[in-house]
Design a protein around this motif. Structure first.
Motif, PDB file in Angstrom:
ATOM      1  N   ILE A   1      32.969 -11.308  -5.533  1.00 24.11           N
ATOM      2  CA  ILE A   1      33.065 -12.638  -6.127  1.00 24.11           C
ATOM      3  C   ILE A   1      32.850 -13.676  -5.027  1.00 24.11           C
ATOM      4  O   ILE A   1      32.955 -13.368  -3.843  1.00 24.11           O
TER       5      ILE A   1
ATOM      6  N   TYR B   1      32.833  -6.706 -14.848  1.00 20.51           N
ATOM      7  CA  TYR B   1      32.733  -8.166 -14.929  1.00 20.51           C
ATOM      8  C   TYR B   1      32.808  -8.575 -16.395  1.00 20.51           C
ATOM      9  O   TYR B   1      32.260  -7.892 -17.271  1.00 20.51           O
TER      10      TYR B   1
ATOM     11  N   ASN C   1      30.726 -13.939 -13.366  1.00 20.53           N
ATOM     12  CA  ASN C   1      31.153 -13.320 -12.117  1.00 20.53           C
ATOM     13  C   ASN C   1      32.673 -13.291 -12.021  1.00 20.53           C
ATOM     14  O   ASN C   1      33.245 -13.383 -10.936  1.00 20.53           O
TER      15      ASN C   1
ATOM     16  N   LEU D   1      35.734 -10.994 -12.271  1.00 18.32           N
ATOM     17  CA  LEU D   1      35.952  -9.562 -12.113  1.00 18.32           C
ATOM     18  C   LEU D   1      37.267  -9.146 -12.759  1.00 18.32           C
ATOM     19  O   LEU D   1      38.315  -9.726 -12.465  1.00 18.32           O
TER      20      LEU D   1
ATOM     21  N   ARG E   1      23.142  -8.998 -12.993  1.00 23.57           N
ATOM     22  CA  ARG E   1      24.071  -8.848 -11.868  1.00 23.57           C
ATOM     23  C   ARG E   1      23.373  -9.194 -10.564  1.00 23.57           C
ATOM     24  O   ARG E   1      23.958  -9.852  -9.700  1.00 23.57           O
TER      25      ARG E   1
END
Length: 598
Positions: free
Chosen positions: A10, A66, A71, A73, A226
């Motif tokens: 992150i 995710y 983003n 987590l 991603r």
């Protein structure tokens, strides 16, 4: 191969964190990417330090993922009637990391769980940190920055509560940072009010701008999105610099000493990422990088530092003698002496990047405003393209006439010629076209090995096979079906000879299904694997191209994150993590693949 868990990633456009499946924050540098790390257990488990959660009753790590199109987590663990969910995120443009911790009683009896957070900074003689507690806060200060850590609504680092069956409890743990303790404490207050929903919306709005590959494969789409977010997270928002990776000295190969600091902006890596941004529709990010690169240009038109800190200045290499990698690897380096190397591709990267940026945006006024920089860079290439250099892989021991560097000189001069035509400056266009032709003529003659029947890494009889010569096709010097290029690729596809598990002798670049960057490499590399796949796209062999893409997807982590190297035999990541080289090529490969299927 089953995807292997590793670390979640992150960030906030200023720094980044690695989150382990056991909830610990195992890597974090403050206040910037290239600052000395506050936590580095991911590198040195013994002395690296981390921010850890100790939970009773004990829970076993279960999964990481995710939240869709974000983003943020999510890490989950379960124990005896207790489920723990931790949501980690770093709001873009702010100076903190937020952890939403959710405890849920999934059993049939009342529980009294306890959560302790323990923050221990890295311990080394290179830099020292001071730690003190004040009320419910922990303050950590070092020579470059400071952190303030506290749990919202809790009197201290320990929280004990009572949960009935089916009941949930939520609380926040915030780590804020700054260049001083005062700023860190101020940023903690802002972090306390940060919103999970706002951060989720921010990422989803950012992703909506992305050009979408034409595929119905959910795994491919997950890897694409991603990778785009990884590239965004590797961008230093204030200057537009793009770092190669957020970590230093993660061992690149098993048992080796190739442990380098990648927390800097390479003109080459940044250019690749800017190409990916432009291809995906993120022209603002690409332009910010080019503006940063142009700010580093020297008066004679060249770039004499292939990598720079994110603020554009400073940085020296030194070794932390009392640290070692996860398996005892040494040395552990901070800083990177490669910034003083000669790499001929620098000017070519910028010029070819500006040409591609123009093709993507058709912003004639921007190119016109940067014409003087373009002219000086092209003149520099005219004067210096025939020099030996350290090359794309930054060999410290010697300089050679690398094919890749000269190919980028050709590409830069060709791009400058095209830009000259667009600007109506035809006298420069002809001059630089002729200069590019001279470069092409020399490298096609001297780069070919009659003995090996292949283009090799550099001029000379001792040169190895090297994946980077595929740039001959990528930049239009040879067609994909040119007989000499086909022979070169055939040589690359041969298995790398291995004796007792180690490469030896002459052979190809194919190692257990992955592709190495050059002969005698220890393990495969994501970028060469995808480069060879891109060559097959251009030659029309879509089946082989897809095979090589799948090798990379199969060896990525469970979160579709990729380091620099990988071992197909074990599924392990090797090298700094996650790696911009790998993820930009996923983006460019998939968009190229989509284009050729249209």
């Amino acid at each position: 191969m089953k995807h292997k868990p590793y670390y979640g990633f992150i960030g906030n456009g200023e720094t980044a964190a690695l989150i382990a499946p056991d909830f610990s924050i195992a890597w974090l540098c403050v206040p910037r990417f290239d600052s000395f790390p506050l936590f580095a257990a991911a590198l040195c488990p013994e002395y690296g330090g981390s921010l850890r959660l100790d939970i009773e009753p004990r829970v076993t790590p279960l999964s990481q993922r995710y939240l869709p199109e974000s983003n943020i987590l999510e890490t989950i663990g379960r124990g005896n009637g207790l489920q723990v969910t931790v949501l980690d995120f770093m709001p873009w443009g702010y100076h903190h990391l937020s952890r939403l911790i959710i405890l849920e009683n999934t059993g049939t009896v009342t529980l009294k769980p306890r959560v302790d957070w323990v923050a221990r900074p890295i311990v080394t003689s290179v830099h020292t940190f001071k730690v003190r507690f004040q009320r419910s806060f922990q303050f950590i200060s070092g020579p470059e920055g400071a952190a303030c850590i506290g749990m919202a609504g809790s009197p201290g680092p320990t929280s004990t509560l009572t949960l009935k069956p089916g009941e949930k409890h939520r609380f926040w743990l915030v780590l804020a940072y700054g260049s001083s303790l005062t700023l860190a404490r101020q940023h903690w207050t802002a972090g306390f009010y940060s919103s999970l929903e706002e951060n989720l919306t921010w990422w989803r709005q950012w992703l909506r701008k992305a050009r979408r590959p034409h595929t119905a494969n959910p795994e491919v789409m997950e890897a694409y999105y991603r990778s785009l977010m990884v590239l965004k997270l590797l961008t230093y928002e204030r200057t537009g610099a793009i770092i190669a990776a957020p970590t230093t000295s993660f061992p690149a190969v098993p048992g080796g000493n190739d442990n380098w600091d990648y927390r800097y902006c390479w003109l080459r890596d940044g250019y690749f990422t800017a190409l990916a941004f432009d291809a995906a529709g993120y022209h603002e990010e690409a332009r910010s990088f080019y503006e940063f690169a142009l700010s580093l240009q020297q008066p004679d038109g060249g770039w004499y530092m292939p990598l720079v800190p994110v603020e554009g200045r400073g940085g020296t290499e030194y070794i932390a003698e009392d640290l070692a990698g996860p398996n005892g690897e040494k040395p552990i380096r901070f800083g990177n002496a490669a910034m003083h190397q000669i790499q001929l591709d620098n000017a070519g990267n910028v010029l070819d990047g500006l040409w591609n940026h123009y093709l993507a945006t058709r912003d004639r006024e921007y190119i016109r405003s940067r014409w003087d920089a373009i002219r000086r860079a092209a003149i520099w290439l005219e004067n210096y393209w025939d020099q030996p250099e350290n090359g794309i892989w930054e060999i410290r021991e010697r300089k050679d006439h690398w094919l890749y560097g000269k190919i980028l000189c050709y590409a830069g001069l060709t791009a400058a010629s095209h830009l000259s035509i667009e600007m109506g400056r035809l006298q420069w266009a002809g001059r630089w076209h002729r200069a590019a032709s001279r470069v092409r003529r020399q490298l096609l003659i001297h780069g070919w090995s009659v003995d090996r029947q292949a283009y090799l890494q550099h001029y000379g009889p001792d040169a190895p096979l090297d994946i980077s010569v595929l740039a001959l096709e990528f930049y239009g010097l040879l067609a994909a079906n040119h007989p000499r290029l086909q022979k070169t690729v055939a040589a690359m596809e041969k298995p790398a000879p291995v004796a007792k598990g180690e490469p030896s002798g002459r052979g190809g670049l194919n190692m257990w299904g992955g592709i190495a960057r050059f002969e005698h490499a220890a393990i495969p590399f994501y970028l060469p694997t995808l480069w060879l796949g891109r060559y097959y796209l251009h030659s029309g062999n879509y089946e082989r191209a897809h095979e090589l893409l799948q090798v990379c997807l199969d060896n990525a982590t469970d979160l579709y994150l990729m380091a620099e190297h990988f071992d197909p035999r074990t599924g392990e990541q090797w090298g700094n993590f996650p790696q911009g080289f790998s993820h930009q090529e996923i983006v460019r490969f998939l968009l190229d693949y989509a284009y050729r299927e249209e």
